[in-house]
Design a protein around this motif. Structure first.
Motif, short mmCIF file in Angstrom:
data_model
loop_
_atom_site.label_atom_id
_atom_site.label_comp_id
_atom_site.label_asym_id
_atom_site.label_seq_id
_atom_site.Cartn_x
_atom_site.Cartn_y
_atom_site.Cartn_z
N GLY A 136 12.01 -9.55 -2.62
CA GLY A 136 12.02 -8.95 -1.29
C GLY A 136 11.30 -7.62 -1.19
O GLY A 136 11.37 -6.97 -0.14
N SER A 137 10.60 -7.22 -2.23
CA SER A 137 9.90 -5.94 -2.18
C SER A 137 8.60 -6.03 -1.39
O SER A 137 8.05 -4.99 -0.98
CB SER A 137 9.57 -5.47 -3.60
OG SER A 137 10.76 -5.35 -4.37
N LEU A 138 8.10 -7.25 -1.17
CA LEU A 138 6.84 -7.45 -0.45
C LEU A 138 7.05 -8.42 0.69
O LEU A 138 7.84 -9.36 0.59
CB LEU A 138 5.76 -8.00 -1.38
CG LEU A 138 5.30 -7.15 -2.57
CD1 LEU A 138 4.30 -7.92 -3.40
CD2 LEU A 138 4.70 -5.84 -2.10
N SER A 139 6.32 -8.20 1.79
CA SER A 139 6.28 -9.16 2.88
C SER A 139 5.22 -10.21 2.56
O SER A 139 4.43 -10.06 1.61
CB SER A 139 5.95 -8.46 4.20
OG SER A 139 4.64 -7.92 4.16
N PHE A 140 5.17 -11.27 3.37
CA PHE A 140 4.17 -12.31 3.13
C PHE A 140 2.76 -11.76 3.32
O PHE A 140 1.85 -12.12 2.57
CB PHE A 140 4.41 -13.49 4.07
CG PHE A 140 3.49 -14.65 3.81
CD1 PHE A 140 3.68 -15.48 2.73
CD2 PHE A 140 2.40 -14.89 4.64
CE1 PHE A 140 2.83 -16.54 2.47
CE2 PHE A 140 1.54 -15.94 4.40
CZ PHE A 140 1.76 -16.77 3.32
N GLU A 141 2.58 -10.88 4.32
CA GLU A 141 1.27 -10.28 4.54
C GLU A 141 0.85 -9.43 3.34
O GLU A 141 -0.32 -9.44 2.93
CB GLU A 141 1.27 -9.43 5.81
CG GLU A 141 1.38 -10.22 7.11
CD GLU A 141 2.77 -10.78 7.33
OE1 GLU A 141 3.73 -10.27 6.69
OE2 GLU A 141 2.91 -11.74 8.11
N GLU A 142 1.79 -8.70 2.77
CA GLU A 142 1.49 -7.90 1.58
C GLU A 142 1.18 -8.78 0.38
O GLU A 142 0.36 -8.43 -0.47
CB GLU A 142 2.66 -6.96 1.27
CG GLU A 142 2.83 -5.85 2.30
CD GLU A 142 4.11 -5.06 2.08
OE1 GLU A 142 4.10 -3.84 2.36
OE2 GLU A 142 5.12 -5.65 1.61
#
Length: 296
Positions: A136-142
């Motif tokens: 959960g540290s990154l979003s899908f866009e990231e």
């Protein structure tokens, strides 16, 4: 568990040839969705399959074995909410994704694997990226941006690689009983052979032909040690100058894939490694026969 079956008319199926800036070749993605679903919803699963194809082919091209590719993709699939299946071969990867909350929304994509190199830095960075997304540290866009950054990771300077390969083969010659003269011939042969192989690959020649001619050139240069009678153990120079061509990673991945049940890519990697070894042997045999030395 009941099996879900869906009968879709042609208007419910869209074939998208995705040719984005991060790919030299387009990835074909087949999307099946209900006509009531908005284009935005269909685009989400397209983007997901696109990222999975990019990651899996990048890992395959960087020297990862199949189970490692599978683990990275399943971490991403768990967080993204898609049931994801991979079909991996030596030349292409197929991905099929189904929305866990809407089994009628599926997408299947295929992308070619263009080469089989070695870059464990890319393999490690993708592993870290998939864990960050899973936790959960990154979003899908990231995640998408991270994959693009990794894809653009600069390679090592080719002249530095050639120099290091020459030094490595020279050191191996030392370890096999050669003296400084033998090591210089072994290193020079490896340097010239790698330069020729990279040049041929860049020009679009067949990969195995590049290996064969690189083996021939490396053996020819190292054999001068024996012809001129300068070194202590010229046979050590001849034996070690071609070691940079040995396909260690494909052969190791072949064993790992076969043990873990990925038989098609495992067999293909084994055949590829064997073909490379055969070309090395042919190059050495032809050169040594023409020069007239006999170390076999």
């Amino acid at each position: 568990m009941k099996e879900a079956r869906f009968l879709l008319s042609p208007k419910h199926i869209r074939l998208i040839s995705m040719n984005r800036s991060d790919h030299t070749q387009p990835a074909s993605i087949l999307v099946a969705a209900s006509p009531s679903q908005p284009e935005r919803v269909a685009a989400e699963i397209q983007d997901y399959v696109h990222v999975v194809l990019a990651i899996s082919t990048l890992l395959m091209e960087s020297g990862a074995h199949c189970n490692r590719i599978e683990r990275n993709i399943q971490r991403i699939a768990e967080r993204a909410g898609y049931c994801t299946d991979l079909l991996m071969s030596f030349t292409a990867i197929t991905v099929s994704a189904t929305d866990r909350n809407d089994p009628g929304r599926t997408a299947t994509g295929l992308k070619r694997v263009h080469h089989h190199g070695i870059h464990f830095g890319i393999v490690t960075r993708i592993s870290h990226l998939s864990w960050s997304f899973y936790e959960g540290s990154l979003s899908f866009e990231e995640l998408q941006e991270g994959v693009e950054r990794i894809r653009l990771t600069p390679r090592y300077n080719p002249w530095a690689v050639r120099a290091m390969v020459g030094i490595a083969c020279g050191c191996l010659c030392f370890l096999n009983g050669g003296n400084t003269v033998d090591a210089v011939f072994a290193g020079s042969g490896a340097f010239a052979g790698l330069l020729l192989r990279q040049t041929m690959n860049k020009a679009g020649f067949n990969l195995l032909m590049g290996v064969l001619f690189a083996s021939l050139v490396s053996t020819a240069i190292s054999s001068l040690d024996a012809v001129l009678g300068l070194g202590l153990r010229p046979e050590a120079a001849v034996a070690t100058t071609v070691l940079y061509l040995v396909p260690g990673i494909p052969l190791i991945n072949c064993v790992i894939d076969l043990v873990e049940g990925y038989y098609p890519p495992g067999i293909a990697r084994g055949v590829f490694g064997s073909a490379v070894l055969f070309c090395i042997a042919v190059g050495m045999f032809v050169c040594m026969t023409l020069i007239g030395i006999n170390y076999y």
